[in-house]
Design an enzyme around this catalytic site. Structure first.
Site, PDB file in Angstrom:
ATOM      1  N   ARG A   1      -7.998   3.060   8.057  1.00 39.97           N
ATOM      2  CA  ARG A   1      -7.331   4.231   7.383  1.00 39.97           C
ATOM      3  C   ARG A   1      -7.022   5.417   8.557  1.00 39.97           C
ATOM      4  NH1 ARG A   1      -5.360   0.885   4.397  1.00 39.97           N
ATOM      5  NH2 ARG A   1      -5.097   0.718   2.236  1.00 39.97           N
TER       6      ARG A   1
ATOM      7  N   GLY B   1      -2.608  -5.734  10.593  1.00 39.56           N
ATOM      8  CA  GLY B   1      -2.629  -6.854   9.445  1.00 39.56           C
ATOM      9  C   GLY B   1      -1.133  -7.713   9.208  1.00 39.56           C
ATOM     10  N   TYR B   2      -0.394  -7.504  10.059  1.00 41.73           N
ATOM     11  CA  TYR B   2       1.006  -7.841   9.845  1.00 41.73           C
ATOM     12  C   TYR B   2       1.092  -9.065  10.772  1.00 41.73           C
ATOM     13  CZ  TYR B   2       3.446  -4.089   7.641  1.00 41.73           C
ATOM     14  OH  TYR B   2       3.864  -3.245   6.662  1.00 41.73           O
TER      15      TYR B   2
ATOM     16  N   SER C   1       0.977  -1.153  -0.082  1.00 44.34           N
ATOM     17  CA  SER C   1      -0.085   0.010  -0.139  1.00 44.34           C
ATOM     18  C   SER C   1       0.815   1.159   0.106  1.00 44.34           C
ATOM     19  CB  SER C   1      -1.037   0.194   1.276  1.00 44.34           C
ATOM     20  OG  SER C   1      -0.247   0.001   2.623  1.00 44.34           O
TER      21      SER C   1
ATOM     22  N   ASP D   1     -22.969  -0.741   7.818  1.00 42.03           N
ATOM     23  CA  ASP D   1     -22.501  -0.776   6.296  1.00 42.03           C
ATOM     24  C   ASP D   1     -23.582  -0.424   5.041  1.00 42.03           C
ATOM     25  OD1 ASP D   1     -21.165  -1.246   3.803  1.00 42.03           O
ATOM     26  OD2 ASP D   1     -19.744  -2.376   4.798  1.00 42.03           O
TER      27      ASP D   1
ATOM     28  N   HIS E   1       0.445   1.018  11.610  1.00 47.11           N
ATOM     29  CA  HIS E   1      -0.104   0.320  10.539  1.00 47.11           C
ATOM     30  C   HIS E   1       0.234  -1.157  10.502  1.00 47.11           C
ATOM     31  CE1 HIS E   1      -2.196   1.554   6.721  1.00 47.11           C
ATOM     32  NE2 HIS E   1      -2.640   0.260   6.914  1.00 47.11           N
TER      33      HIS E   1
ATOM     34  N   GLU F   1       0.336   9.475   7.426  1.00 50.13           N
ATOM     35  CA  GLU F   1       1.586   8.438   7.597  1.00 50.13           C
ATOM     36  C   GLU F   1       2.716   8.636   6.558  1.00 50.13           C
ATOM     37  OE1 GLU F   1      -0.030   4.500   7.442  1.00 50.13           O
ATOM     38  OE2 GLU F   1      -1.452   4.795   8.875  1.00 50.13           O
TER      39      GLU F   1
END
Length: 376
Positions: free
Chosen positions: A209, A258-259, A45, A147, A255, A238
């Protein structure tokens, strides 16, 4: 075939090594000159993929992004050039869901305010929002989903308005993509007015985000309201978050929600599968073969875990406090944000930890939460 790849993307060599020459590059500083001769471009990203980057290349056969989102890619430009594109939707959804859940357990412990019994509002019910809901529901937490786009598309799940979440949720977890225009734009979805309207003692978790929350307004509101508790993995501006905001968060990370090792491997693996399909060759590598054995063989449970014990199990897999501490110590350093991301020791997902317990049916929920070895 020249395969230009972000140097921080894992497992590229074992997956793509047979397909061509791998050239690792810094994704954030990638230039058009570097891309000029590439046949395949694999990014994350941090790389803006657009005409400026690609106009000098007339050889490109495939662009892949090992990410859930695509807001860093000019999809219209790629389509105009007939350059095939693939991303990895859902590749790290489990990791993000577990990160948000662990953060909530940590807050519950820190403030002696049990997670069990709270209502959690999830804003954005795509892959990561759904994964977060799965963890919470496995633990018996009431979840409210917001949503409007999914609702309009006919998603059969039950949805509520954002105002309902603001009024009823004790915890709000954000999982929307960033959109700048339209009826459902998400940039500054949580502006000063909405932040001020948060009910007392709300926990606000942002793993999507940074721009979804007006960070300047968040500083202002948080300084006036100590009752609000923040978990921030993403930041406006960022890789240089507002230095006044970091100390105001209970947990702050660069960030990396997701790692996970599984998530990162899954992202690269999905691109490998898509490139093989494009080239009409068999994808004969296995995702499981890439992952190392977890360093804890198994945990035997004497009783079904209470919330404190559940947090301890979660910490066996990932201790959020370590990343929080490291980030606070390094984010002001030159390139501190990106350096920590680059050097991050990817955590494992719950599935890496095997549990053993005699009363299996009592702990089906641990299996639903993602742990191995227990439940049905």
């Amino acid at each position: 075939m020249k395969i230009l790849v972000d140097e921080n993307m894992p497992y590229v060599e074992p997956l793509f090594g047979d397909l061509g020459d791998i050239i690792p590059v810094n994704g954030r500083t990638l230039t058009a000159e570097q891309v000029r001769e590439a046949d395949v471009l694999l990014v994350r990203s941090v790389t803006k993929v657009n005409a400026e980057l690609l106009s000098g290349n007339n050889k490109l056969k495939f662009v892949g992004s090992a990410t859930i989102g695509t807001d860093h890619v000019d999809l219209a430009y790629l389509a105009e050039r007939n350059i095939p594109f693939s991303n990895a939707p859902g590749c790290n959804a489990t990791a993000v869901g577990e990160f948000a859940f662990i953060a909530m357990l940590e807050l519950a412990q820190r403030f002696n305010s049990p997670l069990k019994g709270k209502v959690v509002g999830i804003v954005g019910a795509g892959n990561t929002g759904t994964a977060t809901a799965k963890c919470l529901q496995a633990y018996g937490i009431k979840v409210l989903l917001n949503d409007p786009i999914k609702a309009a598309e006919g998603d059969p799940r039950s949805f509520v308005s954002l105002d309902t979440i603001m009024a009823q949720a004790d915890i709000i977890s954000l999982h929307v993509p960033i959109t700048h225009t339209g009826e459902h734009k998400t940039k500054h979805l949580f502006d000063e007015a909405r932040l001020k309207a948060l009910k007392p003692n709300t926990w606000l978790v942002n793993c999507c985000r940074g721009d979804v929350i007006d960070n300047q307004a968040l500083i202002k509101v948080k300084q006036q309201r100590d009752d609000l508790k923040l978990v921030l993995d993403v930041w406006e501006g960022e890789p240089t978050p507002l230095p006044e905001l970091v100390p105001l968060a209970e947990f702050a990370t660069p960030h990396i929600a997701g790692y996970s090792l599984e998530g990162k491997a899954r992202g690269t693996f999905m691109l490998y599968q898509n490139l093989c399909q494009l080239l009409n060759i068999t994808a004969d590598k296995s995702l499981l073969d890439l992952l190392p054995t977890f360093n804890i063989k198994a945990v035997e449970l004497a009783t079904a875990p209470n919330e404190k014990a559940l947090l301890q199990l979660a910490r066996f897999v990932y201790d959020l406090r370590d990343d929080d501490k490291m980030f606070r110590n390094t984010f002001l350093n030159e390139n501190g944000f990106d350096t920590m991301r680059k050097n991050h020791q990817h955590r494992r997902e719950f599935s890496a930890l095997a549990l053993a317990y005699d009363g299996q049916s009592e702990v089906d929920w641990l299996s639903n939460l993602g742990f191995s070895g227990v439940g049905q």
